[in-house]
Write an enzyme that holds these catalytic residues in place. Structure first.
Site, PDB file in Angstrom:
ATOM      1  N   ARG A  26       0.757  -1.146  -0.030  1.00  0.00           N
ATOM      2  CA  ARG A  26       0.662  -0.289   0.364  1.00  0.00           C
ATOM      3  C   ARG A  26       0.816   1.302  -0.111  1.00  0.00           C
ATOM      4  O   ARG A  26       0.591   2.058  -0.982  1.00  0.00           O
ATOM      5  CB  ARG A  26      -0.984   0.033   1.050  1.00  0.00           C
ATOM      6  CG  ARG A  26      -1.611  -0.882   1.598  1.00  0.00           C
ATOM      7  CD  ARG A  26      -2.803  -1.171   2.772  1.00  0.00           C
ATOM      8  NE  ARG A  26      -2.886  -2.419   2.467  1.00  0.00           N
ATOM      9  CZ  ARG A  26      -2.856  -3.108   3.619  1.00  0.00           C
ATOM     10  NH1 ARG A  26      -2.359  -2.999   4.316  1.00  0.00           N
ATOM     11  NH2 ARG A  26      -3.756  -4.478   3.733  1.00  0.00           N
ATOM     12  N   CYS A  76      -2.405 -14.219  -3.468  1.00  0.00           N
ATOM     13  CA  CYS A  76      -2.110 -15.027  -2.441  1.00  0.00           C
ATOM     14  C   CYS A  76      -2.840 -16.473  -2.322  1.00  0.00           C
ATOM     15  O   CYS A  76      -2.695 -16.682  -1.493  1.00  0.00           O
ATOM     16  CB  CYS A  76      -2.550 -14.139  -1.411  1.00  0.00           C
ATOM     17  SG  CYS A  76      -4.447 -13.986  -1.478  1.00  0.00           S
TER      18      CYS A  76
HETATM   19  N1  SAH Z   1      -6.832  -5.377  -0.521  1.00  0.00           N
HETATM   20  C1  SAH Z   1      -7.414  -5.619   0.450  1.00  0.00           C
HETATM   21  C2  SAH Z   1      -7.301  -6.985   0.660  1.00  0.00           C
HETATM   22  C3  SAH Z   1      -8.373  -7.844   0.260  1.00  0.00           C
HETATM   23  S1  SAH Z   1      -8.962  -9.735   0.194  1.00  0.00           S
HETATM   24  C4  SAH Z   1      -6.300  -5.291   0.896  1.00  0.00           C
HETATM   25  O1  SAH Z   1      -5.858  -4.646   1.209  1.00  0.00           O
HETATM   26  O2  SAH Z   1      -6.478  -4.860   2.658  1.00  0.00           O
HETATM   27  C5  SAH Z   1      -9.540  -9.748  -0.460  1.00  0.00           C
HETATM   28  C6  SAH Z   1     -11.435  -9.207  -0.208  1.00  0.00           C
HETATM   29  O3  SAH Z   1     -12.009  -9.793  -1.748  1.00  0.00           O
HETATM   30  C7  SAH Z   1     -11.813  -9.431   0.544  1.00  0.00           C
HETATM   31  O4  SAH Z   1     -12.869  -8.782   1.051  1.00  0.00           O
HETATM   32  C8  SAH Z   1     -13.440 -10.297  -0.117  1.00  0.00           C
HETATM   33  O5  SAH Z   1     -14.678  -9.890   0.808  1.00  0.00           O
HETATM   34  C9  SAH Z   1     -13.108  -9.867  -1.185  1.00  0.00           C
HETATM   35  N2  SAH Z   1     -13.850 -10.918  -2.500  1.00  0.00           N
HETATM   36  C10 SAH Z   1     -14.101 -11.909  -2.078  1.00  0.00           C
HETATM   37  N3  SAH Z   1     -14.656 -12.892  -3.989  1.00  0.00           N
HETATM   38  C11 SAH Z   1     -14.941 -10.941  -4.398  1.00  0.00           C
HETATM   39  C12 SAH Z   1     -15.534 -10.942  -5.244  1.00  0.00           C
HETATM   40  N4  SAH Z   1     -15.779 -11.989  -6.320  1.00  0.00           N
HETATM   41  N5  SAH Z   1     -15.888  -9.929  -5.686  1.00  0.00           N
HETATM   42  C13 SAH Z   1     -15.953  -8.580  -4.468  1.00  0.00           C
HETATM   43  N6  SAH Z   1     -15.094  -8.766  -4.016  1.00  0.00           N
HETATM   44  C14 SAH Z   1     -14.753 -10.411  -3.387  1.00  0.00           C
END
Ligand code: SAH
Length: 395
Positions: free
Chosen positions: A213, A339
């Site tokens: 980030r 991940c």
């Molecule tokens: N980028 C974030 C972490 C992402 S974790 C950070 O920096 O903290 C993955 C996220 O994807 C989760 O919040 C989950 O709710 C979301 N997610 C999973 N499948 C999804 C989809 N098909 N569309 C939108 N969001 C989704």
């Protein structure tokens, strides 16, 4: 009972199976074992020897797991409270070097911190623990005792609801095991976040993307930013704080989106537009509306949950990554990440090439990224390098 090495059952490996262990790997798979004498109980401490008798260390045994032994030391120290305290001290010292004065980080990253199968995240006063090894599960009270001695701790929460537990025959369990676990206001050095150690996804806050980030901030000034899979807004908040003109955050979880608004006010930020939606559907909508962004972040959940679905996952990643290119302005920047433990760095690089080709765009990698250094990588265990990321500039 006096815990001495002489009393531990001896696991003798088949010929030549000692090689990986000699190079620092810490797992013995069940098919590499020639004999166990006397028979060991599940979770017991055992001594590991090469076929010709050379001692390789001690570890914890689980007859019900493919990972039959997880080595806990090259010597013969008993797994007592002091063993846990020593490793915690070492891990804490490293985190204090990485993040001086801060109290939010991954404190133990399993094998890479010498405590196999155990992950401990620290959110200010609260520790969350995930255990994926029977031998550690049986000794968890010693771990908790040692954790409670760390300065500033208020309580410990078990987040033992992940799929790996089933592989070791362990039950699902979530709750407070020591002290209290109120929501915490944590900081990544620049911004503040509200974290509920008992709620939230995974361990409540994705610590592994912390430095990615920060790395993205330099591309975000005056930019129009799209944060896909935003969760509680890590990238989106940094975008606004770094001077992005416009930010849209997309996540399918309404709870995660609600946290973005909480975290915006915590940091006196405004102007993050949120959409509770499926990323693939949202990308299609943005594309049909001819929306364009200067920066796009795609940090999805693991698409490959097992080795068997790597091929299907790969397609999905390429669909996602090339989808971000379809809404990216010329000269824009993307951050792509995976991940999935089963996606190797090589596969990730292939996915990058394929996504660019599919979108008929030219791009260059500005930075290759991994998890933050409080998630150390064990050089002999590629399994510990699960997060691959890249920042690309795309024509
Ligand atoms: N980028 C974030 C972490 C992402 S974790 C950070 O920096 O903290 C993955 C996220 O994807 C989760 O919040 C989950 O709710 C979301 N997610 C999973 N499948 C999804 C989809 N098909 N569309 C939108 N969001 C989704």
């Amino acid at each position: 009972m006096i815990d001495t090495a002489q009393e531990y059952p001896v696991v003798t490996l088949r010929p030549r199976e000692e090689r990986r262990l000699r190079y620092g790997h810490t797992w013995v798979f069940s098919n590499e074992i020639a004999s166990i004498a006397p028979q060991a109980d599940p979770g017991a401490q055992v001594v590991v020897r090469a076929s010709h008798g050379m001692p390789l260390g001690t570890g914890i045994y689980n007859p019900h797991s493919l990972i039959a032994v997880r080595v806990t030391s090259r010597g013969t120290e008993p797994l007592d409270r002091e063993w846990f305290a020593t490793r915690l001290r070492r891990a804490l010292r490293l985190r204090e070097t990485l993040y001086p004065g801060q109290r939010t980080y991954r404190l133990l990253h399993s094998e890479a911190d010498g405590v196999p199968g155990v992950i401990v995240d620290r959110f200010e006063g609260v520790f969350t623990v995930q255990i994926a090894a029977l031998g550690m599960e049986m000794r968890r009270e010693m771990l908790y005792d040692a954790l409670m001695e760390i300065e500033g701790v208020a309580g410990i929460v078990e987040r033992n609801d992940h799929a790996l537990r089933a592989l070791e025959g362990l039950p699902s369990r979530v709750g407070i095991v020591r002290g209290t676990a109120d929501p915490q206001i944590v900081t990544d050095g620049l911004l503040r976040y509200n974290v509920d150690p008992l709620g939230g996804q995974k361990t409540g806050f994705y610590l592994d993307q912390r430095e990615n980030r920060l790395a993205m901030r330099r591309y975000m000034r005056d930019a129009r930013v799209l944060d896909l899979f935003s969760n509680n807004g890590g990238f989106a908040l940094h975008a606004r704080h770094a001077g992005a003109r416009d930010v849209i955050a997309v996540d399918s979880s309404a709870a995660a989106i609600a946290e973005i608004h909480t975290n915006s006010s915590l940091n006196n930020l405004s102007g993050i537009e949120t959409r509770t939606a499926d990323v693939f559907a949202e990308l299609a909508a943005l594309r049909s509306q001819h929306e364009r962004f200067d920066v796009a972040i795609a940090d999805p959940p693991p698409f490959a949950r097992s080795k068997k679905n790597v091929a299907a996952a790969r397609k999905k990643y390429v669909e996602l990554f090339s989808g971000t290119l379809s809404v990216l302005a010329p000269g824009g920047t993307v951050f792509w990440a995976t991940c999935s433990h089963h996606i190797t760095r090589e596969t990730f690089m292939e996915m990058i090439r394929e996504s660019l080709a599919r979108a008929r765009r030219d791009g260059v990698i500005l930075e290759e990224r991994g998890a933050a250094p409080d998630h150390p990588v064990h050089p002999s265990m590629p399994e510990t390098a699960y997060l691959h990321g890249a920042i690309l500039s795309v024509e």
